[in-house]
Design an enzyme around this catalytic site. Structure first.
Site, short mmCIF file in Angstrom:
data_model
loop_
_atom_site.label_atom_id
_atom_site.label_comp_id
_atom_site.label_asym_id
_atom_site.label_seq_id
_atom_site.Cartn_x
_atom_site.Cartn_y
_atom_site.Cartn_z
N GLU A 1 29.08 -13.08 3.58
CA GLU A 1 30.39 -12.45 3.77
C GLU A 1 30.51 -11.87 5.17
OE1 GLU A 1 30.47 -9.20 0.98
OE2 GLU A 1 29.50 -10.43 -0.55
N SER B 1 23.29 1.66 2.49
CA SER B 1 23.63 0.91 3.70
C SER B 1 22.80 -0.38 3.71
CB SER B 1 23.37 1.77 4.93
OG SER B 1 22.00 2.03 4.99
N ASP C 1 34.29 -4.21 10.08
CA ASP C 1 34.04 -3.01 10.87
C ASP C 1 35.12 -1.98 10.55
OD1 ASP C 1 32.68 -1.46 12.59
OD2 ASP C 1 33.31 -2.49 14.41
N CYS D 1 45.91 -1.95 53.25
CA CYS D 1 45.17 -3.06 52.64
C CYS D 1 43.69 -3.02 53.04
CB CYS D 1 45.81 -4.37 53.06
SG CYS D 1 44.88 -5.81 52.54
N LYS E 1 30.93 -9.04 7.85
CA LYS E 1 30.67 -7.59 7.81
C LYS E 1 31.83 -6.91 8.51
CE LYS E 1 27.06 -4.19 8.49
NZ LYS E 1 27.84 -3.13 9.09
N LYS F 1 23.82 -8.84 12.69
CA LYS F 1 24.86 -8.32 13.58
C LYS F 1 25.22 -9.32 14.68
CE LYS F 1 25.61 -3.81 12.57
NZ LYS F 1 25.18 -2.77 13.47
S1 IVH Z 1 27.33 -4.47 1.16
C1 IVH Z 1 24.23 -2.33 -1.12
N1 IVH Z 1 29.07 -6.04 2.30
O1 IVH Z 1 28.37 -2.10 6.08
C2 IVH Z 1 25.08 -3.05 -0.16
N2 IVH Z 1 28.71 -3.92 3.25
O2 IVH Z 1 25.67 -1.13 6.84
C3 IVH Z 1 25.97 -2.20 0.60
N3 IVH Z 1 30.11 -3.46 5.20
O3 IVH Z 1 28.48 0.97 4.48
C4 IVH Z 1 26.97 -2.79 1.42
N4 IVH Z 1 31.19 -5.37 5.23
O4 IVH Z 1 30.70 -0.14 4.94
C5 IVH Z 1 28.46 -4.86 2.33
N5 IVH Z 1 30.60 -7.55 3.20
C6 IVH Z 1 30.00 -6.36 3.23
C7 IVH Z 1 30.31 -5.40 4.20
C8 IVH Z 1 29.62 -4.18 4.18
C9 IVH Z 1 31.06 -4.20 5.80
C10 IVH Z 1 29.68 -2.11 5.64
C11 IVH Z 1 29.74 -1.08 4.54
C12 IVH Z 1 28.40 -0.42 4.52
C13 IVH Z 1 27.78 -0.88 5.80
C14 IVH Z 1 26.30 -1.03 5.62
#
Ligand code: IVH
Length: 670
Positions: free
Chosen positions: A114, A82, A118, A407, A116, A315
């Site tokens: 990139e 993670s 969801d 009312c 993130k 975040k």
């Molecule tokens: S990289 C070793 N890139 O976020 C690196 N994760 O909190 C591992 N996620 O379980 C993840 N977008 O499901 C990476 N552009 C992104 C992501 C991403 C979403 C999620 C992924 C991971 C979680 C980690």
């Protein structure tokens, strides 16, 4: 079996794979959806006919596989980790500082940045370019085999295209349900009375973890790659960014918002840009990920606990939080619409503190099965008003929510017309919430036409407590008006004169000016011409009102309810007392019309004209057309499948006419 079948199947598979690549990766389809569907159908037909050629690698397989009892466990050869988090520019600087320390230098760092996503992390294993297995992240060490399901996701290639594809390649990324598809899915669920999903992430997870992949196949899921696990017998670029571009060339989707940035400054700018773009993205994201772009540096930095040292997530403010529903208030809008508003234990969500959320209408309360005291999930997406997504099942419920019958502002009846979602206050002339609108409407050109009494003046008069209802206008004097903004003595005098002059009006305009729901100028005119006096209109029941041209049951109900309100009556009496008057209306010589004095009731389905046409034609000849059969009815016209009204007519021995007999009457040369 004809020799060419194997070749035909292979060609079709190749063609479909190319179309998948053009459509999902290049975003430039070269055939229509219909043609694509035809090719898929031809391939399936051939594969069904010649099962010896069936193959799990076939693009036709993206419809689902066997129903499983449970998912097989898949140990990850490389752990799926993670990410750590930073919550501010300061924390990002600390993150970069730690990297410099570890690398023992302060060189400028390039980051691959990139969105993130969801959704749900997934690992795709390709051998010789073929997708052979897909697994969820699970606990990071062991996941679940969801190959059948993943093969139904339309933008995941079953076969990679292009050159230099490693013998074994593990691609990692996120499965999501695009926001538009999520809303469409929930809308459909609502229409089918089935359960929808709370958010796109749950929708993706719920759809992917189906033991029957035929269900997954019907869900609009999508996949985006963000990294690589195992690579065997093959080499890749030494930049993470370049590797993602390479995946794209092989046919694997990547998100559109990936950039390379230098140092914290570049990262923070990218964060702000992505946050601003968030409402426009097709997928839900909960932040941004910064990754050291140089693979050699990544390897040097390695991992700590279960997260890499070379990457972190920044975040965005959470869009969903949970809190307690303390109470529900009922607000009255400018036009009388009653809106339930949830009063919440204040909660920080989507970057602001939220303590109220609209519940829209009574249906919404029912749909959410809300009770006061519930713990609820609040969602506040950027620039969108806060919504209650759901109540947590089993959370404490202290009190039922009871929709008021009168009312909360003026105590008049609340009316909800069948089939309409919105309930409304019927005290339009009196209700404080509707005051400004009622007075503006009363004064408007097509109603009482009070020159100089525009929207702004009405608002000032109400805000200064000089008037509360339309009748109060007639008590104003110039001294009261002059202190108002942009109101010189001359203007005030003109306005007082205009108010005085409007007293000479017509019954139709007066009725219109009262602002009864759905009574526009044409209906007001018809009411006046039909009933001739205000008293007669006020005393008419629904049946009598329905005799009027263009007045159906709903408008009739609005009229009756409006005049039934004591407060509306008080204002009407006050208006009349000011000296408003109109010329008497001469009754139309209806006794000269051939059907004058006759009452008709229409029932059943008419085939040669619709019921409204028949009603208008009868009224044009002087007849009354009523909605119900009584002793006063002279004729009942019974169309096809006439029911209880026909029976009642027979019981009361009233003459029953067929549609043809009605047509004869209407066409008769009187
Ligand atoms: S990289 C070793 N890139 O976020 C690196 N994760 O909190 C591992 N996620 O379980 C993840 N977008 O499901 C990476 N552009 C992104 C992501 C991403 C979403 C999620 C992924 C991971 C979680 C980690």
């Amino acid at each position: 079996m004809p020799e060419s079948t194997a070749k035909k199947i292979a060609t079709l598979r190749q063609q479909i794979q190319t179309h998948n690549y053009n459509y999902y990766t290049l975003d430039t389809p070269t055939i229509t959806d219909a043609e694509y569907d035809r090719q898929i159908r031809s391939l399936r037909t051939l594969e069904d006919k010649y099962p010896q050629y069936a193959s799990s690698e076939s693009p036709s397989q993206s419809v689902g596989g066997p129903v499983l009892d449970s998912f097989n466990k898949v140990p990850h050869e490389m752990a799926m980790l993670s990410l750590g988090n930073v919550y501010s520019e300061e924390e990002l600087n600390e993150f970069i500082e730690r990297i410099h320390k570890r690398l023992k230098n302060t060189q400028e760092l390039i980051f691959c940045v990139e969105p993130k996503l969801d959704g749900l992390a997934i690992s795709l294993l390709y051998e010789q370019g073929q997708l052979i297995r897909a697994a969820t992240r699970g606990d990071g060490s062991v996941g679940e085999d969801v190959t059948y399901n993943v093969k139904t996701i339309k933008n995941i290639p079953h076969t990679l295209q292009g050159d230099n594809i490693p013998q074994r390649l593990e691609v990692r990324g996120e499965v999501v349900m695009p926001i538009a598809d999520f809303h469409a899915f929930n809308q459909q669920a609502l229409a089918n009375d089935t359960k929808g999903f709370v958010n796109p992430r749950n929708a993706a997870a719920g759809s992917l973890r189906q033991l029957d992949s035929n269900i997954t196949a019907q869900r609009p899921l999508a996949f985006y790659s963000y990294g690589i696990g195992i690579i065997e017998q093959g080499s890749l670029a030494d930049s993470h960014y370049q590797r993602l571009q390479q995946l794209k060339q092989w046919g694997l989707p990547i998100t559109h918002e990936i950039t390379q940035e230098t140092d914290a400054k570049g990262c923070i700018t990218a964060y702000q840009q992505l946050l601003a773009n968030r409402p426009k993205l097709e997928y839900e994201i909960d932040g941004i990920v910064y990754k050291v772009d140089d693979i050699a540096l990544q390897e040097q930095l390695g991992f700590v606990a279960r997260a890499p040292r070379w990457a972190t997530a920044h975040k965005f403010p959470a869009q969903e939080e949970q809190t307690q529903l303390l109470d529900v208030e009922f607000q009255v809008g400018r036009t009388g619409a009653i809106t339930p508003v949830a009063i919440l234990e204040p909660v920080f969500v989507g970057g602001v503190t939220v303590s109220r959320a609209s519940l829209h209408n009574a249906d919404e309360i029912q749909r959410l099965e809300l009770k006061i005291g519930n713990t609820v999930i609040i969602r506040r997406a950027a620039d969108v008003i806060p919504q209650i997504v759901k109540a947590l099942p089993g959370s404490q419920a202290l009190k039922e929510i009871i929709f008021p019958v009168s009312c909360p502002v003026c105590d008049s009846e609340i009316e909800r017309i069948e089939g309409e979602a919105i309930a409304r206050c019927t005290g339009g002339l009196y209700c404080a919430a509707q005051r400004k609108e009622a007075i503006k409407y009363f004064a408007s050109r097509k109603a009482m036409n009070i020159d100089g009494l525009g929207v702004k003046v009405v608002e000032q008069l109400v805000d200064e407590h000089l008037i509360n209802n339309p009748a109060d206008l007639f008590t104003l004097n110039t001294e009261q008006l002059v202190p108002l903004e942009r109101m010189a003595a001359k203007k005030a005098e003109n306005l007082i004169n205009a108010i005085d002059q409007c007293k000479q009006t017509t019954l139709a305009k007066f009725i219109l000016a009262l602002g009864i729901r759905e009574v526009g100028d044409a209906t007001a005119k018809n009411l006046a011409e039909h009933f001739l006096t205000l008293d007669a209109i006020q005393n008419a029941d629904i049946e009598a009102l329905e005799q009027v041209d263009d007045v159906g049951e709903i408008v009739a109900k609005h009229v009756v309810t409006f005049f039934r309100q004591v407060h509306n009556q008080e204002v009407i009496q006050a208006l009349i007392a000011t000296g408003i008057y109109w010329p008497e209306i001469q009754a139309k010589e209806s006794h000269e019309l051939p059907l004058a004095g006759k009452t008709y009731v229409l029932t059943g389905t008419l085939t040669k004209m619709d019921r409204n046409e028949a009603k208008l034609a009868l009224q044009a000849l002087g007849a009354k057309v009523s909605g119900s059969v009584s002793k006063k009815t002279d004729y009942v016209v019974a169309g096809e499948s006439a029911g209880s009204k026909l029976t009642k007519a027979q019981d009361l021995e009233i003459s029953v006419l067929s549609e043809d007999q009605l047509l004869n009457i209407l066409n008769r040369d009187f």
